[in-house]
Design a protein around this motif. Structure first.
Motif, short mmCIF file in Angstrom:
data_model
loop_
_atom_site.label_atom_id
_atom_site.label_comp_id
_atom_site.label_asym_id
_atom_site.label_seq_id
_atom_site.Cartn_x
_atom_site.Cartn_y
_atom_site.Cartn_z
N ASN A 31 1.09 -1.50 0.18
CA ASN A 31 -0.06 -0.17 0.16
C ASN A 31 1.00 1.43 0.22
OD1 ASN A 31 0.99 -0.06 2.52
ND2 ASN A 31 -0.67 0.32 3.61
N LEU A 32 1.82 1.74 -0.78
CA LEU A 32 2.73 2.42 -0.78
C LEU A 32 2.81 3.68 -2.13
CD1 LEU A 32 5.94 3.08 -0.32
CD2 LEU A 32 6.54 2.99 -1.80
N LEU A 33 2.28 4.49 -0.79
CA LEU A 33 1.75 5.74 -1.46
C LEU A 33 2.33 6.47 -2.39
CD1 LEU A 33 -1.18 7.39 -0.84
CD2 LEU A 33 -0.47 8.67 0.57
N GLY A 34 2.38 5.92 -3.53
CA GLY A 34 3.35 6.95 -4.90
C GLY A 34 2.60 6.49 -5.44
N GLY A 35 2.92 7.09 -7.16
CA GLY A 35 2.33 6.66 -8.23
C GLY A 35 1.02 7.60 -8.46
N MET A 36 0.99 8.33 -7.27
CA MET A 36 -0.38 9.26 -7.40
C MET A 36 -0.67 10.14 -8.39
SD MET A 36 -1.85 9.36 -3.43
CE MET A 36 -0.65 10.60 -3.56
N LEU A 93 -9.48 12.92 -7.30
CA LEU A 93 -9.03 11.32 -7.31
C LEU A 93 -7.90 11.30 -7.45
CD1 LEU A 93 -12.56 9.86 -8.69
CD2 LEU A 93 -12.00 10.26 -6.02
N ALA A 94 -7.08 10.86 -6.91
CA ALA A 94 -5.62 10.40 -8.22
C ALA A 94 -5.23 8.97 -7.92
CB ALA A 94 -4.88 10.90 -6.67
N LEU A 95 -5.31 8.99 -8.88
CA LEU A 95 -4.87 7.45 -9.41
C LEU A 95 -3.43 6.65 -9.93
CD1 LEU A 95 -6.15 4.83 -11.40
CD2 LEU A 95 -5.76 5.87 -12.80
N PRO A 96 -3.20 6.12 -8.65
CA PRO A 96 -1.25 5.50 -9.42
C PRO A 96 -1.64 4.28 -10.48
CG PRO A 96 -2.29 4.79 -7.24
CD PRO A 96 -3.52 5.37 -7.77
N ASP A 97 0.09 4.16 -11.23
CA ASP A 97 -0.32 2.81 -11.99
C ASP A 97 -0.35 1.80 -11.43
OD1 ASP A 97 2.22 3.55 -11.51
OD2 ASP A 97 3.14 4.23 -13.06
N ARG A 98 0.84 0.58 -11.98
CA ARG A 98 0.60 -0.76 -12.00
C ARG A 98 1.42 -1.07 -11.04
NH1 ARG A 98 4.39 -3.14 -16.93
NH2 ARG A 98 6.20 -2.08 -16.79
N ILE A 102 -2.41 -4.04 -6.32
CA ILE A 102 -3.72 -4.38 -6.62
C ILE A 102 -3.87 -2.72 -6.81
CG2 ILE A 102 -6.22 -4.84 -5.09
CD1 ILE A 102 -4.95 -6.48 -3.68
N ASP A 103 -4.43 -3.26 -7.84
CA ASP A 103 -5.08 -1.33 -8.82
C ASP A 103 -6.27 -0.93 -7.41
OD1 ASP A 103 -3.30 -1.55 -10.82
OD2 ASP A 103 -4.33 -3.72 -11.50
N ARG A 104 -5.44 0.73 -8.04
CA ARG A 104 -6.57 1.23 -6.63
C ARG A 104 -6.68 2.59 -7.35
NH1 ARG A 104 -2.84 -0.19 -2.10
NH2 ARG A 104 -2.92 -2.02 -3.53
N PHE A 105 -7.50 3.04 -6.55
CA PHE A 105 -7.43 5.40 -6.84
C PHE A 105 -7.60 5.54 -5.19
CE2 PHE A 105 -11.74 4.57 -7.54
CZ PHE A 105 -12.70 4.91 -7.14
N GLN A 106 -7.17 7.17 -4.91
CA GLN A 106 -6.86 7.49 -3.96
C GLN A 106 -7.86 8.94 -3.95
OE1 GLN A 106 -5.55 6.09 -1.80
NE2 GLN A 106 -3.06 5.13 -2.85
N THR A 107 -8.64 8.84 -2.65
CA THR A 107 -9.39 10.13 -2.76
C THR A 107 -8.81 11.22 -1.87
OG1 THR A 107 -11.35 9.04 -2.80
CG2 THR A 107 -11.82 11.40 -2.29
N GLN A 150 -5.25 16.07 2.18
CA GLN A 150 -5.11 15.23 2.89
C GLN A 150 -6.25 14.16 2.00
OE1 GLN A 150 -8.54 17.40 5.17
NE2 GLN A 150 -8.69 15.03 5.78
N LEU A 151 -5.39 12.89 2.54
CA LEU A 151 -5.81 11.80 1.92
C LEU A 151 -6.97 11.16 2.85
CD1 LEU A 151 -5.55 9.12 0.29
CD2 LEU A 151 -3.81 8.07 1.84
N VAL A 152 -8.44 10.71 2.39
CA VAL A 152 -9.17 10.74 2.61
C VAL A 152 -10.08 9.01 3.14
CG1 VAL A 152 -9.94 13.35 3.17
CG2 VAL A 152 -11.02 11.72 1.29
N ASP A 153 -9.41 8.47 1.31
CA ASP A 153 -10.06 7.27 0.86
C ASP A 153 -9.18 6.85 0.55
OD1 ASP A 153 -11.45 5.01 1.66
OD2 ASP A 153 -13.53 6.39 0.91
N THR A 154 -8.89 5.02 0.05
CA THR A 154 -8.48 4.47 -0.51
C THR A 154 -9.21 3.58 -1.34
OG1 THR A 154 -6.23 4.77 0.63
CG2 THR A 154 -5.96 3.07 -1.04
#
Length: 513
Positions: A55-60, A73-78, A96-101, A122-126
């Motif tokens: 769950n490293l917070l990168g690539g956002m 909404l911030a989208l990390p890649d692969r 696991i692919d995801r997006f951050q709110t 401010q990160l509020v959701d994954t």
């Protein structure tokens, strides 16, 4: 039938026509989020095959979208494949692919500050991306790696998309929607705020996901001419054994949505193999009518930053809709921080597809050239950042996300905002010849302001979450009204703090509505 335009673009003419940007576009805020921390998906925090936290917070900054009320909404890649691991699968892992709110609110800075506004991320959701459809995962045996299926599949009763490059069915084209491999690159929000559209590089694919749960809701057919027929977990191999389709790792990098929410525009990072690949001068923008599925293709001319004898072409990283026929295009080189080089070419161009011709049946550089759209320079990012004291060796190599944000008032004058974000490749720090002692490489957010006259045809997306549908005809909506609405939403976000330590929960656990 295609009819040539009355003129042909040449490198010299193109560069002359786009030699200057709008002087009023300027940097007003800058913020960053530490790349060492984890996101809010604690279920995925266990180390990946390469040892990086899951769950490293990168690539956002691979993709970035405004969702209304200071929410993005911030989208990390692969995933963290910049960490050497196993070249047989391109160093990819079962991320696991995801997006951050994120909550990003602009506030006037104190007197004497370097920039007129402050920005506090401010990160509020994954939200994890998954589907109820059974997906194809690689078993890993041939490469000496574990099975590519996430353990959370069984636990949560669903099938998660991951960055592993071997998660595909070799008997189908690369745009097979049952492949588990997904390299997300751009994200846009539906007008009702309930779902998101995501484009990718592996397929290329365009998927729609439920914004709350992360479950895939729909697939939009990308023409088979964009796919490759011989698949490999190694990108270089895919390029060498195919003569048509997308270049590996240079698929559908950008995605825009029209203000009325009925049309998507997907931009290929580089030309298709049949159009010259990375040596080609014209890449494609795919228009998708979400109501009918009908597609139209346009030719976009990449800027030759080399010479006529030895051309060198940048790539497209994102596209953003100005209205239903005009786009901003993020075209850039790969130089800067994390590339051990100096950032030079990171331009945002303006194009108009209103009278452009469909190039679906055209092929090759010579076939696309007569129908290429014209472009004008809107923003020279390196020039503006350099003017504000950013050293070009520290300007991120991968500035990949574009989004319009809330309007601001400067000196009594209302201005629009453009957010630009970076993909830090999940590398929290960088050590190279430019930074022998190392340098932090966080997730960065640059905010530019511009006058309405710079984009007089701008139409804001009709997002229900802004509670201000009057903006559908103009971006000059009532900011006071929006701030009043958003302030109520701000109160609901108090469970997070400025370090992004929000609510302790995970989304995307396979609740198949």
């Amino acid at each position: 039938m295609l009819r040539p335009k009355l003129f042909a673009l040449t490198a010299i003419a193109s560069l002359f026509a786009i030699s200057s940007a709008h002087a009023t576009v300027d940097l007003i805020a800058f913020a960053q989020i530490d790349g060492n921390r984890g996101d809010l998906s604690k279920e995925t925090s266990a180390p990946l095959e390469n040892g990086a936290p899951g769950n490293l917070l990168g690539g956002m900054g691979s993709g970035f979208a405004y969702a209304g009320c200071h929410t993005f909404l911030a989208l990390p890649d692969r995933g963290p494949n910049a960490i050497p691991y196993n070249s047989a699968i391109d160093d990819t892992a079962s991320y696991i692919d995801r997006f951050q709110t994120l909550h990003l609110r602009l506030k006037p800075a104190s007197k004497g500050a370097d920039l007129p506004f402050t920005l506090t991320p401010q990160l509020v959701d994954t939200t994890l991306l998954h589907t109820s459809d059974k997906l194809v995962y690689g078993n890993g045996a041939a490469y000496g790696v574990p099975d590519g299926a996430p353990k959370l599949n069984r636990k949560n009763g669903t099938f998660y998309f991951t960055g592993r490059s071997d998660n595909f069915d070799p008997t189908h084209l690369s745009n097979n929607d049952r492949d588990a491999r997904l390299d997300p690159e751009s994200i846009r929000v539906s007008n009702d705020g309930k779902s998101v559209f995501i484009s990718d590089e592996y397929g290329p694919y365009i998927y729609r996901f439920d914004r709350s749960s992360g479950r895939r809701l729909d697939t939009y057919k990308v023409p088979d001419a964009f796919a490759v027929s011989t698949l490999s977990p190694v990108g270089a191999t895919e390029i060498s054994v195919n003569t048509s389709g997308r270049v590996a790792n240079k698929g559908m990098e950008g995605l825009a949505i029209s203000p009325d929410g009925n049309t998507l525009f997907g931009a290929m990072q580089s030309p298709l193999l049949q159009d010259g690949g990375t040596n080609g001068a014209y890449t494609r923008i795919l228009k998708v009518d979400l109501r009918t599925g009908k597609t139209t293709q346009y030719a976009y001319p990449l800027t030759n930053t080399g010479t006529a004898a030895k051309p060198n072409y940048p790539t497209i990283s994102d596209v953003l809709a100005i209205n239903d026929h005009e786009l901003l295009v993020d075209e850039r080189d790969g130089h800067g921080l994390a590339d051990n080089s100096v950032a030079k070419f990171k331009h945002v161009y303006r194009i108009d597809l209103g009278h452009a011709q469909d190039v679906t049946h055209a092929s090759g550089e010579a076939g696309l050239e007569p129908y290429a759209v014209t472009k004008t320079l809107f923003l020279d990012i390196v020039a503006v950042l350099s003017a504000h004291g950013f050293d070009p060796i520290n300007i991120p190599a991968k500035l990949e996300g574009l989004a319009f944000g809330p309007d601001v008032t400067i000196g009594g004058v209302k201005k629009h905002t453009l957010f630009v974000t970076n993909d830090n490749d999940f590398l929290p720090t960088v050590t190279d010849s430019n930074h022998p002692d190392g340098i932090d490489n966080p997730n960065k957010y640059f905010v530019f302001a511009f006058d309405p006259s710079d984009l007089p045809t701008l139409v804001a997306q009709q997002l229900d979450e802004t509670k201000s549908k009057s903006q559908s005809k103009s971006h000059d909506h009532d900011q006071t009204h929006e701030d009043a609405v958003c302030s109520r939403d701000d109160n609901d976000d108090d469970h997070g703090d400025d370090n992004g330590h929000g609510n302790d929960h995970d989304n995307g656990h396979g609740h198949n509505d």
